[in-house]
Motif scaffolding. Structure first.
Motif, PDB file in Angstrom:
ATOM      1  N   ARG A 207       0.830  -1.210   0.000  1.00 23.22           N
ATOM      2  CA  ARG A 207       0.000   0.000   0.000  1.00 23.22           C
ATOM      3  C   ARG A 207       0.866   1.262   0.000  1.00 23.22           C
ATOM      4  O   ARG A 207       0.616   2.214  -0.759  1.00 23.22           O
ATOM      5  CB  ARG A 207      -0.920   0.001   1.223  1.00 23.22           C
ATOM      6  N   VAL A 208       1.890   1.270   0.852  1.00 26.25           N
ATOM      7  CA  VAL A 208       2.768   2.441   0.934  1.00 26.25           C
ATOM      8  C   VAL A 208       3.515   2.657  -0.380  1.00 26.25           C
ATOM      9  O   VAL A 208       3.652   3.791  -0.871  1.00 26.25           O
ATOM     10  CB  VAL A 208       3.769   2.294   2.097  1.00 26.25           C
ATOM     11  N   ASP A 211       1.263   4.007  -3.114  1.00 23.45           N
ATOM     12  CA  ASP A 211       1.021   5.433  -2.864  1.00 23.45           C
ATOM     13  C   ASP A 211       2.216   6.266  -3.294  1.00 23.45           C
ATOM     14  O   ASP A 211       2.054   7.353  -3.880  1.00 23.45           O
ATOM     15  CB  ASP A 211       0.746   5.675  -1.381  1.00 23.45           C
ATOM     16  N   GLU A 214       2.389   6.477  -7.086  1.00 27.28           N
ATOM     17  CA  GLU A 214       1.337   7.375  -7.579  1.00 27.28           C
ATOM     18  C   GLU A 214       1.715   8.829  -7.329  1.00 27.28           C
ATOM     19  O   GLU A 214       1.508   9.704  -8.176  1.00 27.28           O
ATOM     20  CB  GLU A 214       0.016   7.048  -6.883  1.00 27.28           C
ATOM     21  N   SER A 215       2.281   9.098  -6.164  1.00 25.98           N
ATOM     22  CA  SER A 215       2.698  10.456  -5.835  1.00 25.98           C
ATOM     23  C   SER A 215       3.815  10.929  -6.765  1.00 25.98           C
ATOM     24  O   SER A 215       3.834  12.078  -7.202  1.00 25.98           O
ATOM     25  CB  SER A 215       3.165  10.520  -4.378  1.00 25.98           C
TER      26      SER A 215
END
Length: 224
Positions: A207-208, A211, A214-215
């Motif tokens: 998950r991290v 993210d 995506e960032s």
């Protein structure tokens, strides 16, 4: 703030500070000396990995007797201190020291590019050391390799896009670890303590990492 030459006791404290992994700024603070004094002292006496307080003191005494100045640095005292500080930060984050030195030299070059010969000459190390460091930087996305067709030599380049690529490569590697952990968790059994532990860790990392990727895509335009 005390002035004058460093004492033998101060040099011993510098050696202890380096061994403990302290930054030049922290060592300077503890000695109540300018950071540039510490960086020059270490640079002219073996560098962070080869500094020995006794040898450094003897060398300074001999230079004073001969009346010859210490070898000049290419950059000013403050510039050298800043460079060493960045290298120290990279090393503390896990990057090998030689790799960090090559990376920082490229970052601080005006055009963001150097040949292997230039790196060897500037850092005063062997071509093999530069080659190993550059290969690692290329693998991690910090540097890219270009070919000079006229002189048949490689040129190593660091630019703004390198930060994006390094984040993406790191995310990809972490994602592989996350999914491997989840696979092992299923094999071990999700109802077992080991399986549950690995599943939680894998899910968290996945998950991290997603993210983060995506960032990186969302803010990539800032590097343009």
């Amino acid at each position: 703030m005390p002035g004058g030459r460093l004492t033998q006791q101060e040099r011993q404290r510098i050696a202890v500070g380096l061994a403990d992994g302290l930054s030049y700024a922290e060592i300077a603070r503890r000695l109540d000396r300018p950071t540039s004094t510490i960086s020059r002292e270490v640079a002219r006496n073996g560098g962070p990995g080869g500094y020995r307080s006794q040898q450094a003191h003897q060398a300074t005494v001999q230079r004073a007797r001969r009346g010859t100045p210490a070898p000049p640095r290419a950059a000013g005292p403050q510039g050298g201190a800043v460079e060493e500080e960045i290298v120290a930060l990279a090393v503390r984050s896990g990057m090998p020291r030689m790799t960090a030195r090559v990376h920082v030299d490229l970052l601080l070059s005006e055009g963001g590019r150097r040949t292997a010969a230039e790196l060897t000459r500037r850092l005063k190390v062997s071509p093999a050391s530069v080659s190993v460091a550059v290969n690692l930087l290329v693998q991690q996305g910090y540097v890219r390799r270009e070919r000079d067709p006229r002189r048949r030599r490689d040129i190593y380049v660091v630019d703004d896009e390198a930060w994006y690529h390094s984040v993406v490569i790191s995310a990809r590697q972490t994602l592989e670890v996350a999914r491997a952990s989840m696979a092992v968790a299923e094999t071990s059994g999700l109802d077992t303590p080991v399986g549950q532990r690995l599943a939680r860790a894998g899910t968290f990392l996945e998950r991290v990492t997603l993210d983060l990727a995506e960032s990186a895509d969302r803010w990539r335009a800032l590097l343009a």
